[in-house]
Design a protein around this motif. Structure first.
Motif, short mmCIF file in Angstrom:
data_model
loop_
_atom_site.label_atom_id
_atom_site.label_comp_id
_atom_site.label_asym_id
_atom_site.label_seq_id
_atom_site.Cartn_x
_atom_site.Cartn_y
_atom_site.Cartn_z
N ALA A 44 0.83 -1.21 0.00
CA ALA A 44 0.00 0.00 0.00
C ALA A 44 0.86 1.25 0.00
O ALA A 44 0.67 2.16 -0.82
CB ALA A 44 -0.94 -0.01 1.21
N ALA A 45 1.83 1.32 0.93
CA ALA A 45 2.67 2.51 1.04
C ALA A 45 3.58 2.67 -0.18
O ALA A 45 3.77 3.78 -0.69
CB ALA A 45 3.52 2.43 2.31
N GLY A 46 4.11 1.56 -0.68
CA GLY A 46 4.96 1.62 -1.87
C GLY A 46 4.18 2.05 -3.09
O GLY A 46 4.66 2.85 -3.90
N GLY A 47 2.96 1.55 -3.22
CA GLY A 47 2.10 1.95 -4.33
C GLY A 47 1.78 3.43 -4.27
O GLY A 47 1.80 4.13 -5.29
N ALA A 48 1.47 3.93 -3.06
CA ALA A 48 1.17 5.36 -2.90
C ALA A 48 2.35 6.22 -3.33
O ALA A 48 2.18 7.20 -4.07
CB ALA A 48 0.80 5.64 -1.44
N LEU A 49 3.54 5.86 -2.88
CA LEU A 49 4.73 6.62 -3.24
C LEU A 49 4.98 6.62 -4.74
O LEU A 49 5.22 7.67 -5.35
CB LEU A 49 5.94 6.04 -2.50
CG LEU A 49 7.31 6.66 -2.84
CD1 LEU A 49 7.33 8.14 -2.46
CD2 LEU A 49 8.42 5.90 -2.13
N LEU A 50 4.89 5.45 -5.35
CA LEU A 50 5.19 5.34 -6.78
C LEU A 50 4.15 6.05 -7.65
O LEU A 50 4.50 6.71 -8.63
CB LEU A 50 5.27 3.85 -7.17
CG LEU A 50 6.47 3.09 -6.60
CD1 LEU A 50 6.31 1.60 -6.79
CD2 LEU A 50 7.77 3.58 -7.24
N PHE A 51 2.87 5.96 -7.28
CA PHE A 51 1.84 6.63 -8.08
C PHE A 51 1.88 8.15 -7.87
O PHE A 51 1.58 8.91 -8.80
CB PHE A 51 0.46 6.08 -7.74
CG PHE A 51 0.17 4.77 -8.41
CD1 PHE A 51 0.10 4.67 -9.80
CD2 PHE A 51 -0.01 3.61 -7.67
CE1 PHE A 51 -0.16 3.47 -10.43
CE2 PHE A 51 -0.27 2.40 -8.28
CZ PHE A 51 -0.33 2.33 -9.66
N TRP A 52 2.27 8.62 -6.70
CA TRP A 52 2.43 10.06 -6.49
C TRP A 52 3.59 10.59 -7.33
O TRP A 52 3.49 11.66 -7.94
CB TRP A 52 2.65 10.37 -5.02
CG TRP A 52 1.36 10.65 -4.29
CD1 TRP A 52 0.64 9.81 -3.51
CD2 TRP A 52 0.64 11.90 -4.29
NE1 TRP A 52 -0.49 10.42 -3.04
CE2 TRP A 52 -0.52 11.71 -3.49
CE3 TRP A 52 0.86 13.13 -4.89
CZ2 TRP A 52 -1.45 12.72 -3.28
CZ3 TRP A 52 -0.08 14.15 -4.68
CH2 TRP A 52 -1.21 13.95 -3.89
N LEU A 53 4.70 9.84 -7.34
CA LEU A 53 5.84 10.26 -8.15
C LEU A 53 5.47 10.30 -9.63
O LEU A 53 5.87 11.22 -10.35
CB LEU A 53 7.02 9.30 -7.93
CG LEU A 53 7.70 9.36 -6.56
CD1 LEU A 53 8.75 8.27 -6.45
CD2 LEU A 53 8.34 10.73 -6.34
N THR A 54 4.69 9.33 -10.08
CA THR A 54 4.24 9.30 -11.48
C THR A 54 3.34 10.48 -11.79
O THR A 54 3.44 11.10 -12.85
CB THR A 54 3.49 7.99 -11.78
OG1 THR A 54 4.33 6.88 -11.47
CG2 THR A 54 3.09 7.92 -13.25
#
Length: 311
Positions: free
Chosen positions: A49-59
């Protein structure tokens, strides 16, 4: 030059969805292996969940900003609860209990749950073909569950894990039915960044204390590598590839590629000795696949209305 590019688009789309489904198929045995070597299921859920949030925010920072009003941002909390917290928690914990093959087989039942909930919530008509598909698919799931319940070998499955993985599909189907209109108003990247953000916020009070108490020294390098695969490839990259494919391919074509997931998961799991594939599981696969195919091929309310208008 334009002619060549247009001809290549369908091929690229097919390669994208194929790669995404292979990644999701690999995610079950790789995630299972990580959880057998120090990475427990709760920490894996939170990292995803946290990794997905970080990666999608960066995108999202690399794209043109898309405004979402606070009303819809708050609505994403419910979407995150059903589409990620309920779905990922149940699937990951279920995967830690049952076999990767059973978990991946169950994921193909999503269209069946989506059809049932669409009929109840969105008033989509239930045709004879849909009803038959649901009946066949549910009988396959029942055979899978009963074979796990009667098994004395963990490599065949565990009824608790099977039921959790089924509930994960039900949770995701409910998310699709309740939030369909909101999802259509925004790009998948915008929806994903807020859903993963809400999921992280909702999980943090329960999972951060667990992470603090975890003895991270027992997590092997292989488990860390497996976790990284689940977070980056199984969650982020696969989702982006799916979005790319959906721009070109019809939903029915995309759905059919989902059958690749259990094929990959079962093949890898058998090779790694993680599961034993019995004739009952093969029968369950055939029934679930047949049921899902009938549901996918059935006409929606839009199709029926279009045919009536043309008469």
């Amino acid at each position: 030059m334009t002619f060549k590019t247009d001809n290549r688009q369908p091929l690229i789309a097919h390669l994208c969805i194929l790669t995404a489904c292979v990644m999701w198929g690999l995610m079950s045995p790789i995630g299972k292996d990580a959880m057998q070597h120090g990475m427990d299921n709760i920490n894996l859920v939170f990292m995803r969940a946290a990794g997905g949030a970080l990666l999608f925010w960066l995108t999202s920072l690399l794209r043109k900003h898309e405004h979402m009003p606070w009303r819809d941002i708050l609505a994403m909390s419910g979407a995150g609860l059903l589409g990620l917290v309920g779905n990922q928690c149940c699937f990951t914990i279920g995967l830690s209990i049952t076999t990767p093959s059973n978990a991946s087989i169950v994921t193909t039942s999503l269209p069946i749950f989506a059809m049932i909930l669409s009929a109840l919530i969105l008033k989509e008509p239930i045709t004879g073909k849909k009803a038959l598909g649901v009946g066949i698919g549910c009988s396959g799931a029942l055979i899978l569950i009963m074979s796990s319940a009667a098994a004395h070998d963990s490599r065949i499955g565990d009824i608790r894990g099977d039921l959790l993985c089924i509930f994960a599909q039900l949770s995701f189907a409910l998310y699709l039915a309740l939030y369909r209109n909101v999802l259509r108003r925004y790009s998948p990247i915008t929806v994903s960044k807020w859903m993963f953000t809400w999921a992280t916020l909702l999980l943090s009070p329960f999972m951060l204390p667990h992470a603090v108490r975890t003895d991270w020294s027992i997590v092997t390098p292989g488990a860390w590598a497996g976790t990284a695969f689940v977070v980056f490839f199984g969650t982020y990259v696969a989702y982006l590839l799916m979005q790319t494919a959906q721009k070109t391919l019809r939903p029915t074509v995309v759905s059919i590629y989902n059958y690749m997931q259990p094929v990959v998961a079962v093949s890898v799991s058998l090779a790694a000795g993680m599961c034993v594939f019995t004739w009952k599981q093969a029968l369950a696969v055939a029934l679930v696949f047949s049921g899902v195919w009938l549901v996918i091929k059935s006409k929606s309310r839009h199709d029926i209305n279009t045919e009536k208008a043309a008469e």
